[in-house]
Design an enzyme around this catalytic site. Structure first.
Site, short mmCIF file in Angstrom:
data_model
loop_
_atom_site.label_atom_id
_atom_site.label_comp_id
_atom_site.label_asym_id
_atom_site.label_seq_id
_atom_site.Cartn_x
_atom_site.Cartn_y
_atom_site.Cartn_z
N ARG A 308 -22.46 -33.33 -42.77
CA ARG A 308 -23.77 -31.66 -42.32
C ARG A 308 -23.38 -30.95 -41.18
O ARG A 308 -24.15 -29.37 -41.61
CB ARG A 308 -25.13 -32.85 -41.32
CG ARG A 308 -26.36 -32.13 -40.73
CD ARG A 308 -27.21 -32.53 -40.33
NE ARG A 308 -27.95 -33.49 -41.81
CZ ARG A 308 -29.38 -33.26 -42.56
NH1 ARG A 308 -29.63 -31.39 -42.71
NH2 ARG A 308 -29.09 -33.74 -43.45
N GLU A 720 -35.39 -32.47 -36.34
CA GLU A 720 -34.01 -32.07 -35.99
C GLU A 720 -34.53 -29.87 -35.86
O GLU A 720 -33.75 -29.61 -34.95
CB GLU A 720 -32.52 -31.45 -36.66
CG GLU A 720 -33.16 -33.63 -36.50
CD GLU A 720 -32.36 -34.11 -37.63
OE1 GLU A 720 -32.56 -34.35 -38.36
OE2 GLU A 720 -30.49 -34.68 -37.28
#
Lengths: 767, 519
Positions: A308, A720
């Site tokens: 990520r 997030e």
């Protein structure tokens, strides 16, 4: 849909009635579970003696690795993590023995009686040490686009640098906890504070050597998780289960705060090396990144986190030639793990720092450089891994927020202020976020649900997602109410339970409501189809109509209505009663998988994300040059959540995520001594933001009228992405430091910008 | 760790004008009492919980010892699981409860405390209010609870009971809170989910326009219950542990003589950590928090006398507009929950290397009063602190008061703190500075006392000497930094590195200059 309902547990929260693992009433047979962990970062266990500990009155079990009936393994992805250490310990806090006793005190006394003979081994604690020792945790990964070497040669200017980000402790208020109750024969019931009940169930079954159908894991709610209970809740659960099986009695383990901080992993520290090529106009053409993360002793989720990070080194910017290498380094620290943002914050602050540097090199305002490098709408819109940046709201956000925050006016006011003040400087910065939504491990993008209507018309919704405070159950409740067309008070969301919905994914990657919301809708659609068929037949019969198509049946306002003949209506309750008598099933499972995802790790290209969430922030700080103290004078946030299912919850996620990111950027610092002991193992020395640390003037708005066709009710994930907006504060601090030197020098500032690091940064610039 | 042994005590007196202490206690150290009272000590404690008097007789109730914390006591009960443990060290506030104490004005005064830091005997004679008590009997939420629901002030809900209790204490206080008051009331409550915005909103919503709640209605009933509880000395002996709560200084000195190794506490916000974090047994304790003669502040002609058992909350209230540096220091010392327990005597007795109070007292030229059976002596605070966690207090003595001379005109006293976080954080470096300028901007007298720079809080004598007699200029102060650097060898630890500490100390001095310079 009623968008403005309160958190489904709000009243329980404020009255203290909400039940967490440690609050569950258990009979007097309950034993306290206690974990004996390594006090050495790296050592061989030559021998140990448990005899005296076992003899202590009140002690019911003392277990070592030999007592594990199943597999001594609890690694979630890569099977490299022993449940209890065997011949070697690899970090301080690694579990070696388990004790079940009649009280906490007895367990601690028993621990004192355990003798361990260690042979201490050399330790590796930092990324640098691990690089020197060539101690990779696994193969390095690469993503490339364009031709980086040629682009670096052809651009006007190149900057080279290194950048460090520190570890962050989750600091969920409720520490890791699990209560296990024994059932018949092999059965075990685990009440765990876990984000991933299925994995907890799997690992319990594996360590106990039993089938998964013997294990039920239930989660009512967690007292915060933030990624810290995605994999590492499994540990406490496995340990409690082992003790429960060994004693045949209920066992509860609740880690003490200091133990929790010492034993569990953190956000990965990163060392980022970069080379950036850009034009004299400030357009980036080439970026070469080497991302190094401190993985800790075992893999945990480090590779997914690195992946990520690699996906987010571009943040909001189109960079035609980009090469990124990701290396996860093995050290003698607890395995670092998921924490809100999952690698993206480290990558994003690195690229933002580069842009900031470019602006200073060119003597331009960084906001302009940012804007000029944003992904385009029709051109310049392909990421380095080949996914098109669709429905790009960056430009809209930029135009709106620079206006609403009066960025340019304040920038010139600040410049004036700084001319007039020597010991106090102000700084301002704008920072964007573009965050990819989906698990990057594509198969995880699936979810299940189980929905029942009872004969009184009340609805029970089970789904695979877990509630950690983010409001998932509230959103699911709203979705269910809207789909059934009933008032929310009819709906109850059950505790998450592996026997209701099996084979689920972690509630993580911000996907909770996207995946589970769709699965719940799918189950409800099934039931609605049955009821619509039943009702349309009734309408037809009772009103002697020719045909009533079930598609003409609406579920609305607690009624079931004929779309075109609204006089034909019957209450939801009545339908439920008569449907039961007519032998119609009012229970259904639901399932969802995210469509159109593909990601080829080997070639580093594909479409790993279902969509992107966008946001932007402008923060202004005032810095006391002598003490390093900074006050956030104002923060403006404009964030994209699609069509919000619950604006209060979404704004809460944005404010909370921002402040958690603020902690990572400013006051939260983990230090280890040379032996690998964590020095900041309690809130005494580990400082998360307190009430007075938030921006004096904090304005959060949701971007309006930008529905997201790719998710439930056109919403977007929000868990997030806002965390990374706190980078605006870090950049504003850097801007204020830079102002001391009239923006002619480049401050070297790590994350976190503690007041100590700020003073050291200023000192270095003065020399 | 941080803070101070302190007493929790009798804030029964907090609302009373402080001067009364001076008037009541002509000789506060030796109230006329027969020693027989010492013998007739009680072995059980009583307090009000859930509208009834609850008693614990430590000789009978084996589940608890006198150093069982109120948090652990509550969590052992079936109906008080709402109070949460987040850290067991008073840093997160999830365990916040409110203590109701009967004042001289016959009213109940409500104070938020961290229940993880309160030993059971400290409850004696008080009302313990927990999150379960806030709803009205008819199930209506308390205004602070309703506000938290309305503003979406909870997410995971784990910190929420503590937050609500802090808001409740604010609600019951006399003040109409400003944003700053709200931040102060909440500085001891950590929330990891919300970012605090909706919690502040809830405070504004509920606490700015207050109405009567069911606690106001019940106050008389509770007062009567509290009056029923005898306020005699406590002698709690459990076999493994002796915990004494004497009622007079004399009694305490007697006990001290009998048990020379006894730990003395007065608030115990520091000592409590030895129980909650180090699992120590603490076999003998004298708790001074029940001695009313050790509480209060009196304004004398040239000085102010603060009795050792006075809580930091009371001192903070008193210092506002009177002792500016002291007030400023106390606003960034601990949290309301800590300051409501911690006492000044307890704090200086710890002789912590960091302490914020000690360096500032040095700047104030404060004296410590030590009392023994035979005499009373006064020591300058510099002479009182003799080493790492060592003081000049002898085994037959107790700290009875701190005397702060009133600063002369044209002198400056300032306090500075360098810590990671503004609130509820122990100083990395603290500075208490005093300056008297002569004509022509020359330094006549200067005191520079630092915490966090050495094994104990101490003055930078060489740096002071370097500055004395010279012009108070940026250049000179900057040069003084090089002396300062040589004068201290700070350590690197969890809070900061040695280099950072030196830099901070130098900069605090510059900051002092920047705020006292004569242009």
């Amino acid at each position: 849909m009623n968008k403005f309902i309160s958190h489904e547990s709000a009243v329980k929260h404020v009255t203290g009635e909400s039940v967490y693992v440690d609050d569950i009433p258990v009979d007097e047979r309950l034993l306290t579970g206690h974990v004996v962990y390594s006090n050495h970062a790296h050592a061989r266990i030559k021998s140990f003696d448990l005899t005296a500990a076992k003899k202590l009155p009140g002690v019911h079990a003392v277990l070592c690795f030999k007592d594990i009936p199943g597999e001594n393994q609890m690694g979630p992805v890569i099977r490299d993590e022993p449940c209890l250490a065997e011949k070697e310990v690899n970090f301080i806090g690694q579990a070696i023995f388990l004790i079940a006793g009649e009280s906490e005190e007895i367990c601690r006394q028993a621990e004192q009686k355990i003798k361990i003979n260690y042979e201490v081994q050399p330790t590796i604690l930092t990324i640098d040490e691990s690089i020197k020792a060539k101690n990779l945790l696994g193969p390095e990964r690469k993503i490339n686009c364009g031709n980086i070497e040629i682009a670096l040669k052809e651009c006007d200017q190149v900057i080279i640098g290194e950048f460090n980000t520190g570890a962050q402790e989750h600091w969920y208020l409720e520490t890791q906890a699990c209560l296990c109750l024994p059932g018949e024969k092999n059965e075990i019931m685990a009440f765990s504070s876990t984000q991933h009940p299925t994995e907890t169930q799997t690992l319990i079954a594996e360590v106990l050597g039993i089938l998964r159908n013997e294990v039920v894991v239930e989660v009512r709610r967690m007292g915060g998780a933030f990624g810290g209970k995605e994999t590492q809740a499994n540990h406490t659960a496995c340990w409690a289960a082992l003790l429960c099986q060994a004693t045949g009695q209920p066992v509860k383990i609740r880690l003490f705060r200091d133990d929790d901080q010492k034993m569990t992993g953190k956000r990965h520290p990163f060392l980022i090396k970069y080379k950036a090529g850009f034009s004299n106009q400030g357009i980036l053409s080439a970026l070469k990144f080497e991302l190094n993360s401190n993985g800790g002793a075992v893999a945990d989720l480090s590779f997914a986190i690195m992946e990520r990070a690699m996906f987010h080194v571009d943040n909001a910017y189109y960079i035609p030639n980009l090469s990124v290498i990701g290396k996860v380094w093995k050290t003698n620290l607890p395995p670092n793990t998921a924490l809100r943002g999952f690698g993206a914050p480290q990558a994003i602050v690195a690229i933002e720092n580069i842009i900031d540097r470019i602006a200073r090199v060119l003597n331009r305002d960084a906001a302009t450089i940012r804007k000029n490098n944003f992904y385009g709408i029709k051109t310049r819109n392909k990421s380095h891994y080949g996914q098109e940046v669709e429905r790009n709201h960056l430009h809209t956000l930029y135009n709106k927020i620079t206006r609403s925050s009066q960025y340019w006016k304040r920038r010139s006011d600040i410049n004036q202020f700084n001319k007039e003040h020597n010991f106090i400087k102000k700084g301002i910065a704008l920072s964007p976020v573009k965050f990819g939504i989906s698990f990057t491990t594509s198969f995880l993008n699936q979810a299940g649900a189980l929905v029942h209507i009872y004969q009184d018309g009340s609805v029970l919704v089970n789904h695979g997602g877990t509630e950690m405070g983010q409001g998932l159950h509230t959103k699911i409740l709203q979705i269910a109410a809207a789909e059934f067309g009933v008032s929310p008070d009819r709906i109850k969301i059950s505790a998450t339970n592996t026997s209701k919905v099996p084979n689920t994914s972690a509630t993580a990657a911000s996907t909770g409501s996207d995946l589970n919301g769709m699965a719940v809708k799918n189950a409800i659609d099934t039931i609605k189809n049955r009821l619509a068929g039943f009702v349309s037949a009734q309408f037809q019969k009772e009103n002697k109509l020719k045909v009533v198509n079930p598609k003409q049946i609406l579920f609305k306002d607690n009624f079931i209505i004929h779309k075109d003949l609204p006089k034909l209506r019957v209450s939801f309750d009545e339908v439920v009663k008569s449907a039961y008598l007519a032998q119609i099933s009012m229970s259904a499972t639901g399932y969802y998988r995210t469509p159109h995802l593909n990601w080829d790790k080997e070639i580093g290209s594909g479409r790993p994300f279902n969509y992107y969430a966008f946001g932007m922030a402008v923060s202004e700080v005032m810095l006391d040059v002598l003490t390093g103290y900074h006050k956030i004078l104002r923060t403006d946030i404009l964030h994209d959540v699609g069509d919000s299912i619950n604006p209060h919850i979404d704004i809460g996620q944005i404010q909370g995520g921002f402040i958690q990111g603020l902690g990572w950027c400013t006051t939260e610092e983990c230090k280890w001594d040379k032996e690998g002991h964590l020095l900041n193992h309690s809130p005494d020395t580990y400082k998360i933001p307190a009430v007075s640390d938030i921006p004096e003037d904090f304005r959060v708005e949701l971007l309006q009228n930008k529905p997201n066709p790719n998710a439930i009710r056109k919403s977007k994930a929000v868990g997030e992405p806002p965390l990374m907006l706190a980078i605006s504060v870090w950049l504003a601090i850097k801007d204020a430091i830079s102002a001391i030197f009239d923006h002619k020098k480049e401050p070297i500032l790590p994350v976190p910008a503690t007041n100590e690091n700020i003073l050291l940064s200023i000192k270095n610039l003065r020399q | 760790m941080h803070r101070a042994p302190t007493h929790n005590a009798l804030c029964a007196f907090s609302p009373i004008p402080i001067l009364q202490f001076g008037q009541i206690n002509i000789n506060p150290y030796f109230p006329v009492r027969s020693m027989k009272q010492v013998i007739s000590m009680s072995t059980k404690i009583s307090f009000v919980l859930d509208g009834k008097i609850a008693s614990i007789d430590f000789n009978r109730e084996k589940r608890y010892t006198p150093t069982t914390t109120v948090l652990n006591y509550l969590r052992s009960l079936p109906n008080h699981k709402g109070t949460k443990e987040g850290c067991a060290e008073g840093d997160c506030g999830a365990c916040t409860v409110v203590l109701g104490e009967l004042g001289h004005d016959r009213k109940i005064h409500y104070k938020a405390v961290d229940s993880c830091l309160v030993f059971l005997p400290m409850l004696h004679g008080k009302q313990l209010i927990t999150i379960e008590n806030l709803k009205s009997p008819d199930d209506t939420l308390h205004p602070v609870q309703q506000a938290m629901v309305d503003t979406h002030g909870s997410q995971c809900g784990f910190c929420t009971p503590g937050v609500v209790m802090s808001l409740f204490a604010l609600y019951k206080s006399a003040i109409k809170p400003t944003r700053l008051n709200i931040e102060e009331a909440l500085s001891g409550n950590l929330c990891r989910c919300t970012g605090y915005v909706p919690i502040i909103e809830a405070a504004e919503k509920a606490c700015v326009k207050k109405k009567k709640d069911h606690f106001s209605g019940n106050e008389k009933t509770v007062s009567k219950l509290l009056q029923k509880i005898k306020r005699n000395s406590l002698s709690l002996k459990t076999g493994n542990q002796n915990y004494f709560c004497p009622k007079s200084v004399n009694e305490s000195l007697q006990l001290r003589k009998k048990y020379p190794n006894t730990l003395i506490i007065c608030g115990a916000t520091d000592i409590a950590l030895r129980v909650t974090k180090n699992y120590e047994k603490l076999p003998e304790i004298i708790d001074l928090s029940f001695i009313s003669a050790l509480q209060g502040i009196s304004h004398k002609k040239n000085s102010t006398e603060i009795m050792a058992g006075t809580t930091l909350s009371e001192i903070k209230r008193y210092a506002n507009n009177r002792f500016l540096a002291l007030h400023k220091m106390l606003t960034v010392f601990g949290s309301d929950q800590i300051r409501n327990l911690a006492t000044i005597g307890g704090n200086i007795a710890t002789a912590s290397p960091i302490g914020d109070i000690a360096p500032l007292l040095m700047a104030y030229h404060a004296k410590i009063v030590l009392v023994s059976k035979k005499k009373k002596r006064r020591l300058a605070i510099e002479d009182f602190i003799t080493g790492y966690r060592k003081t000049a207090c002898r085994k037959n003595e107790l700290i009875s008061a701190v005397i702060i001379p009133h600063p002369k005109k044209d002198t400056q006293i300032k306090f500075y703190k360098f810590s990671k976080r503004k609130d509820l954080d122990i100083s990395t470096v603290s500075g208490g500075f005093y300056l008297e300028l002569a004509k022509e901007n020359k330094v006549k007298s200067i005191k520079l006392a630092f915490g966090g720079m050495a094994l104990f809080t101490r003055r930078a004598y060489k740096t002071e000497k370097f500055l004395e007699g010279f012009e108070w200029s940026f250049k000179k102060v900057e040069q003084a930094g090089t002396i300062l650097e040589k004068e201290f060898r700070p350590i690197s630890d969890a809070r900061a590195g040695a280099e950072g500490r030196i830099l901070a100390a130098q900069n605090l001095l510059l900051k002092f200059w920047s705020e006292t310079r004569v242009d």
